[in-house]
Design a protein around this motif. Structure first.
Motif, short mmCIF file in Angstrom:
data_model
loop_
_atom_site.label_atom_id
_atom_site.label_comp_id
_atom_site.label_asym_id
_atom_site.label_seq_id
_atom_site.Cartn_x
_atom_site.Cartn_y
_atom_site.Cartn_z
N ARG A 1 13.64 -28.47 -34.01
CA ARG A 1 12.51 -27.51 -33.65
C ARG A 1 12.01 -26.95 -35.04
O ARG A 1 12.54 -27.15 -36.09
CB ARG A 1 13.22 -25.99 -33.04
CG ARG A 1 13.81 -26.20 -31.74
CD ARG A 1 13.08 -26.61 -30.41
NE ARG A 1 13.81 -26.81 -29.22
CZ ARG A 1 14.35 -27.92 -29.09
NH1 ARG A 1 14.35 -29.13 -29.59
NH2 ARG A 1 15.11 -27.82 -27.67
N VAL B 1 8.83 -24.41 -32.13
CA VAL B 1 8.25 -25.87 -31.39
C VAL B 1 8.99 -26.85 -31.52
O VAL B 1 9.52 -27.11 -32.50
CB VAL B 1 6.84 -26.18 -32.37
CG1 VAL B 1 6.06 -27.19 -31.68
CG2 VAL B 1 5.86 -24.84 -32.32
N SER B 2 9.19 -27.60 -30.25
CA SER B 2 9.99 -28.69 -30.32
C SER B 2 9.35 -29.77 -30.74
O SER B 2 8.21 -30.15 -30.73
CB SER B 2 10.31 -29.15 -28.64
OG SER B 2 10.90 -27.88 -28.14
N MET C 1 5.05 -23.88 -27.55
CA MET C 1 5.28 -23.00 -28.51
C MET C 1 6.00 -22.07 -27.68
O MET C 1 5.71 -21.34 -26.52
CB MET C 1 4.06 -22.36 -29.22
CG MET C 1 4.67 -21.48 -30.27
SD MET C 1 3.48 -21.13 -31.43
CE MET C 1 2.22 -20.65 -30.69
N TYR D 1 8.51 -17.94 -34.00
CA TYR D 1 8.29 -18.92 -33.06
C TYR D 1 8.99 -20.16 -33.22
O TYR D 1 9.48 -20.60 -34.29
CB TYR D 1 6.88 -18.93 -32.95
CG TYR D 1 6.03 -17.75 -32.65
CD1 TYR D 1 5.63 -17.59 -31.33
CD2 TYR D 1 5.72 -17.05 -33.74
CE1 TYR D 1 4.79 -16.66 -31.02
CE2 TYR D 1 4.64 -15.80 -33.27
CZ TYR D 1 4.55 -15.66 -32.02
OH TYR D 1 3.83 -14.57 -31.47
#
Length: 42
Positions: A23, A16-17, A1, A14
């Motif tokens: 994302r 996250v891949s 993250m 934020y």
């Protein structure tokens, strides 16, 4: 993250891949994830 580097509408979000260029982005509000989105960064 990760967090940071976002400007404009993604400030305080934020990321996250997920896979390849995708994302999941979100921000926290009262310990809950809100404004959740699935974005192609390219």
């Amino acid at each position: 993250m990760s967090r940071g580097g976002q400007i404009g509408r993604l400030q305080r979000h934020y990321a996250v891949s997920v896979s390849a260029n995708w994302r999941v982005t979100f921000r926290f509000e009262d310990r809950h994830a809100v404004d959740v989105d699935y974005l192609d960064y390219h």
